[in-house]
Design a protein around this motif. Structure first.
Motif, short mmCIF file in Angstrom:
data_model
loop_
_atom_site.label_atom_id
_atom_site.label_comp_id
_atom_site.label_asym_id
_atom_site.label_seq_id
_atom_site.Cartn_x
_atom_site.Cartn_y
_atom_site.Cartn_z
N LEU A 6 -5.39 -0.80 -6.49
CA LEU A 6 -5.45 -1.94 -5.67
C LEU A 6 -6.82 -2.90 -5.61
O LEU A 6 -6.81 -3.92 -4.90
N PHE A 7 -7.84 -1.96 -5.83
CA PHE A 7 -9.02 -2.50 -5.79
C PHE A 7 -9.41 -2.79 -4.00
O PHE A 7 -9.83 -3.69 -3.72
N VAL A 8 -8.85 -1.72 -3.26
CA VAL A 8 -8.88 -1.82 -1.80
C VAL A 8 -9.37 -0.51 -1.52
O VAL A 8 -9.24 0.42 -1.86
N ALA A 9 -10.22 -0.53 -0.27
CA ALA A 9 -10.64 0.56 0.36
C ALA A 9 -9.86 1.71 0.63
O ALA A 9 -8.63 1.24 1.38
N VAL A 10 -10.22 2.80 0.69
CA VAL A 10 -9.21 3.94 0.93
C VAL A 10 -9.04 3.88 2.61
O VAL A 10 -7.63 3.93 2.91
N SER A 11 -10.05 3.52 3.16
CA SER A 11 -9.73 3.39 4.74
C SER A 11 -8.74 2.36 5.00
O SER A 11 -7.86 2.57 6.01
N ALA A 12 -8.52 1.11 4.37
CA ALA A 12 -7.85 0.22 4.78
C ALA A 12 -6.41 0.67 4.29
O ALA A 12 -5.51 0.26 5.03
N SER A 17 -1.81 9.35 -4.26
CA SER A 17 -2.95 9.58 -3.37
C SER A 17 -3.45 8.56 -2.92
O SER A 17 -3.45 7.37 -3.49
N LEU A 18 -4.41 8.40 -1.80
CA LEU A 18 -5.00 7.46 -1.25
C LEU A 18 -6.11 6.89 -2.37
O LEU A 18 -6.34 5.70 -2.52
N SER A 19 -6.70 7.95 -2.76
CA SER A 19 -8.07 7.40 -3.79
C SER A 19 -7.31 6.65 -5.08
O SER A 19 -7.97 5.74 -5.31
N ALA A 20 -6.36 7.22 -5.71
CA ALA A 20 -5.71 6.69 -6.86
C ALA A 20 -5.26 5.33 -6.46
O ALA A 20 -5.38 4.33 -7.27
N ALA A 21 -4.53 5.16 -5.31
CA ALA A 21 -4.04 3.82 -4.96
C ALA A 21 -5.16 2.77 -4.81
O ALA A 21 -5.02 1.71 -4.88
N SER A 22 -6.17 3.36 -4.20
CA SER A 22 -7.29 2.40 -3.96
C SER A 22 -7.98 1.91 -5.09
O SER A 22 -8.36 0.66 -5.34
N LYS A 23 -7.89 2.54 -6.18
CA LYS A 23 -8.55 2.19 -7.78
C LYS A 23 -7.45 1.16 -8.09
O LYS A 23 -7.90 0.24 -8.75
N TYR A 44 0.67 -1.33 -0.03
CA TYR A 44 -0.06 -0.18 -0.23
C TYR A 44 0.91 1.30 0.07
O TYR A 44 0.42 2.33 -0.59
N PHE A 45 1.83 1.26 0.70
CA PHE A 45 2.98 2.40 0.74
C PHE A 45 3.55 2.64 -0.47
O PHE A 45 3.41 3.82 -1.07
N LEU A 46 3.79 1.65 -1.29
CA LEU A 46 4.22 1.91 -2.68
C LEU A 46 3.16 2.20 -3.58
O LEU A 46 3.47 3.04 -4.41
N ALA A 47 2.17 1.90 -3.55
CA ALA A 47 1.08 2.28 -4.27
C ALA A 47 0.72 3.76 -4.17
O ALA A 47 0.65 4.49 -5.16
N VAL A 48 0.68 4.18 -3.04
CA VAL A 48 0.51 5.47 -2.75
C VAL A 48 1.62 6.44 -3.31
O VAL A 48 1.26 7.36 -3.93
N ALA A 49 2.91 5.82 -2.90
CA ALA A 49 4.01 6.63 -3.48
C ALA A 49 3.89 6.94 -4.95
O ALA A 49 4.48 7.69 -5.45
N ASN A 50 3.57 5.84 -5.68
CA ASN A 50 3.62 5.68 -7.30
C ASN A 50 2.41 6.70 -7.68
O ASN A 50 2.34 7.29 -8.70
N THR A 51 1.17 6.71 -7.07
CA THR A 51 0.13 7.27 -7.67
C THR A 51 -0.17 8.62 -6.97
O THR A 51 -0.90 9.49 -7.48
#
Length: 307
Positions: free
Chosen positions: A25-31, A17-23, A8-15
């Motif tokens: 990874l198909f994982v809820a923003v809160s998670a 934002s939390l919302s972009a990482a959520s899309k 999740y850390f790498l996904a947020v670093a790459n994208t």
């Protein structure tokens, strides 16, 4: 092979934002947010600068990202060795480049290297100059070759070669036997790269500094199109680096001219790789090979075309 926190850390670093990482990874923003907070708690430091429009790695986050990516590269390298893919005879070299090197230079380099190592395969991704640094940093390519104006974070420059802007024309061009100044180009059809390319930035800057207005007859993001236009159009001139026509210039009996303006000499051709990246045996051989070829062929071109 990494925890959810790291994924999740790498996904947020790459994208960014939390919302972009959520899309992604198909994982809820809160998670994702919860895992990032847990990771920061374990690290004892915040990893992101949080803004209204997104999240950007701070110094601590960049340190962690570098170590995580190195760990991932080390794992990939170990797997490759175990599977026997380190051997030169079974290696794929992934390269990224901008349009200029893809036109003439790299096809020749690949062919010459494969004549020595026929089992080596190449995958070439031709992208824009703005895309290459992230491809290098993320490990999406083993090597990159591009014309550059400035250094990039997380990118190792293995070799750099002066790549001033030149003017290429047919041998029957009226300027073929003359010293060329920028103003001399005005009567002739110009073929120039699109706005935003490094060569166009330097060309337009030179025109502004010289108080000269030159409008291209053809502007395009594909050098092959510009080159063919120059060959097919009487009096046409194409702006390029000599590295972009390193072999075709002789084949097509071109005349290459320099223009003595400082702004046109600010580019370099850089061979780049990811900082700290492991190198397979084939990759190390290819790096040595292409550096030697660029040095030797570049000197020969400058000598033969009296530049």
């Amino acid at each position: 092979m990494h925890s959810n926190e790291i994924r999740y850390f790498l996904a947020v670093a790459n994208t960014g934002s939390l919302s972009a990482a959520s899309k992604q990874l198909f994982v809820a923003v809160s998670a994702i947010s919860r895992q990032i907070q847990q990771l920061e708690a374990r690290m004892g430091a915040t990893l992101f600068e949080r803004h209204a429009r997104g999240m950007v790695l701070n110094d601590a986050g960049q340190i962690l990202e570098n170590h995580v990516r190195k760990s991932m590269r080390d794992m990939e390298f170990a797997i490759a060795e175990i599977q026997g893919l380190k051997a030169v005879r079974r290696t794929v070299i992934r390269m990224a480049c901008t349009d200029g090197p893809a036109f003439d230079l790299l096809p020749q380099m690949f062919a010459r290297f494969r004549a020595i190592n026929p089992g080596v395969m190449f995958y070439l991704n031709v992208v824009t100059a703005s895309q290459i640094p992230e491809m290098v940093r993320s490990g999406d390519c083993d090597l990159a070759l591009q014309f550059s104006l400035s250094p990039e974070r997380g990118v190792d420059v293995l070799a750099s070669y002066a790549a001033p802007v030149r003017m290429a024309m047919r041998p029957d061009h009226p300027l073929a036997d003359a010293e060329v100044q920028l103003g001399d180009l005005h009567p002739y059809p110009l073929a120039l790269n699109e706005q935003g390319s490094t060569i166009r930035q330097l060309f337009d800057l030179s025109c502004r500094m010289s108080g000269i207005f030159l409008e291209p007859a053809l502007s395009c993001n594909r050098f092959s199109t510009l080159y063919d236009f120059m060959l097919s159009t009487p009096g046409a001139i194409v702006a390029c680096s000599h590295y972009s026509v390193l072999f075709k210039a002789r084949r097509d009996n071109l005349v290459i001219k320099s223009i003595n303006i400082e702004q046109l000499s600010q580019r370099t051709l850089q061979l780049q790789t990811q900082a700290g990246r492991h190198r397979s045996a084939a990759l190390s051989q290819f790096i040595d090979f292409i550096c030697q070829q660029l040095e030797t062929e570049g000197r020969a071109f400058i000598r033969d075309f009296a530049l």
